[in-house]
Enzyme design. Structure first.
Site, PDB file in Angstrom:
ATOM      1  N   GLU A   1      10.504 -10.161  26.781  1.00  0.00           N
ATOM      2  CA  GLU A   1      10.544 -10.152  28.414  1.00  0.00           C
ATOM      3  C   GLU A   1      11.393  -8.928  29.076  1.00  0.00           C
ATOM      4  OE1 GLU A   1       8.227 -11.906  29.447  1.00  0.00           O
ATOM      5  OE2 GLU A   1       8.375 -14.101  28.897  1.00  0.00           O
TER       6      GLU A   1
ATOM      7  N   HIS B   1       5.537  -7.549  29.861  1.00  0.00           N
ATOM      8  CA  HIS B   1       6.042  -7.727  28.432  1.00  0.00           C
ATOM      9  C   HIS B   1       5.179  -7.308  27.362  1.00  0.00           C
ATOM     10  CE1 HIS B   1       4.471 -12.087  28.408  1.00  0.00           C
ATOM     11  NE2 HIS B   1       3.698 -11.138  27.836  1.00  0.00           N
TER      12      HIS B   1
ATOM     13  N   ASP C   1       4.245 -12.483  17.248  1.00  0.00           N
ATOM     14  CA  ASP C   1       5.027 -13.280  17.651  1.00  0.00           C
ATOM     15  C   ASP C   1       4.378 -14.932  17.587  1.00  0.00           C
ATOM     16  OD1 ASP C   1       2.798 -13.172  19.660  1.00  0.00           O
ATOM     17  OD2 ASP C   1       4.044 -12.267  21.082  1.00  0.00           O
TER      18      ASP C   1
ATOM     19  N   ASN D   1       4.161  -9.179  33.674  1.00  0.00           N
ATOM     20  CA  ASN D   1       5.525  -8.788  34.014  1.00  0.00           C
ATOM     21  C   ASN D   1       5.861  -7.607  33.181  1.00  0.00           C
ATOM     22  OD1 ASN D   1       5.979  -9.989  31.584  1.00  0.00           O
ATOM     23  ND2 ASN D   1       7.477 -11.601  32.270  1.00  0.00           N
TER      24      ASN D   1
HETATM   25  C1  F6R Z   1       0.653 -12.405  22.462  1.00  0.00           C
HETATM   26  C2  F6R Z   1       1.584 -11.515  23.239  1.00  0.00           C
HETATM   27  C3  F6R Z   1       1.604 -11.345  24.712  1.00  0.00           C
HETATM   28  C4  F6R Z   1       0.144 -11.043  25.179  1.00  0.00           C
HETATM   29  C5  F6R Z   1       0.374 -11.117  26.574  1.00  0.00           C
HETATM   30  C6  F6R Z   1      -0.972 -11.043  27.483  1.00  0.00           C
HETATM   31  O1  F6R Z   1       0.578 -12.273  21.085  1.00  0.00           O
HETATM   32  O2  F6R Z   1       2.391 -10.840  22.398  1.00  0.00           O
HETATM   33  O3  F6R Z   1       2.280 -10.247  24.776  1.00  0.00           O
HETATM   34  O4  F6R Z   1      -0.511 -10.005  24.905  1.00  0.00           O
HETATM   35  O5  F6R Z   1       1.083 -12.391  27.131  1.00  0.00           O
HETATM   36  O6  F6R Z   1      -1.639 -12.173  27.272  1.00  0.00           O
HETATM   37  P1  F6R Z   1      -3.111 -12.318  27.747  1.00  0.00           P
HETATM   38  O7  F6R Z   1      -4.017 -11.624  26.917  1.00  0.00           O
HETATM   39  O8  F6R Z   1      -3.609 -13.661  27.374  1.00  0.00           O
HETATM   40  O9  F6R Z   1      -3.116 -12.044  28.977  1.00  0.00           O
END
Ligand code: F6R
Length: 260
Positions: free
Chosen positions: A142, A137, A66, A135
């Site tokens: 989301e 995702h 992303d 959450n």
């Molecule tokens: C990042 C992504 C997100 C993160 C998720 C967890 O490329 O796709 O899904 O993996 O938000 O973020 P952290 O690892 O910072 O807790």
């Protein structure tokens, strides 16, 4: 799905890195990368293996999950920049082989479609590393994201923007509201999904993803539909799981012939 509970977060990162390294050694054409803090331990292990054991990424292509929309070019928190700073510039990746959705494109829907084509033409992605949002995702899909979705624009939830404000000097106003993300359908095309989650803040999301119903409301529950998934968690992130004894038993009794 295999669920591995490691003794601590550092071990979780090393195991995820080893699994990715095995794919590269077996000749992966492309690998899938994530940003955020969860995969950093895995990247450190890959950098170590590159320096000490000659693991090479010279012919490998990488695709990020992303990208934020609307950050100025070269912004340190753009995922394009983040992955170079944290991983790819420390190994022998050829920079032009490291791809991310173009969050600066004039035509964002066209950039999404182009990213799908690029993955299609340069894949398959052998292994995709994933973190999970508090959450549920996956990527930036989301809650409410179609389980069949492809790369497209998503609006971040207030919770995700708050969680990510730590990367933007704790200033919520700097966190973009929109992103380009691989869809859940895109992610599930990868051969092996490796999700890593550490810390108590992920416990609820991990339990919902692994043991809850498959539902667009918990996007990471799509892991249950994929034939090859490894979920790696530390004890804090495993705290809400019901079948902990079984997961530990399965790993302790894993036959030598059974790889990850
Ligand atoms: C990042 C992504 C997100 C993160 C998720 C967890 O490329 O796709 O899904 O993996 O938000 O973020 P952290 O690892 O910072 O807790």
């Amino acid at each position: 799905m295999e669920l591995v509970i490691t003794d601590n977060a550092a071990e979780a990162g090393v195991l995820a890195g080893r699994i990715m390294a095995d794919h590269v050694r077996r000749g992966a054409r492309a690998i899938g990368l994530a940003t955020g803090s969860s995969p950093l331990g895995a990247y450190r292990e890959l950098i170590r293996q590159h320096r000490e054991d000659g693991l090479s990424f010279h012919t490998v292509k990488a695709f990020l999950l992303d990208e934020y929309i609307g950050l100025p070019p070269g912004h340190p928190q753009s995922y394009r920049q983040f992955i170079r700073d944290e991983f790819t510039s420390h190994v022998d990746f050829q920079d032009w082989n490291v791809h991310s959705p173009d969050g600066e494109a004039a035509e964002i829907p066209a950039a999404a479609a182009l990213y799908e084509t690029m993955i299609d033409e340069n894949g398959p992605i052998s292994v995709q590393i994933l973190g999970i949002g508090a959450n549920g995702h996956l990527g930036f899909n989301e809650p409410g994201s179609s389980l069949a979705s492809r790369t497209r624009v998503k609006t971040l939830t207030p919770k995700t923007r708050e969680d990510n404000a730590r990367f933007f000097d704790d200033d919520l106003s700097q966190v973009p509201t929109h992103v380009l993300t691989q869809g859940l359908g895109t992610i599930s095309d990868a051969g092996h999904l490796v999700m890593i989650a550490t810390g108590a803040g992920k416990a609820e999301a991990v339990a919902a993803a692994v043991e809850g119903p498959v539902s667009a409301f918990c996007p990471a529950s799509m892991l249950q539909l994929h034939p090859h998934v490894t979920v790696i968690v530390d004890p804090d992130a495993a705290a809400n799981l019901k079948a902990v004894d079984y997961y530990r038993f399965a790993v302790a009794n894993k036959p030598d012939w059974q790889s990850y």
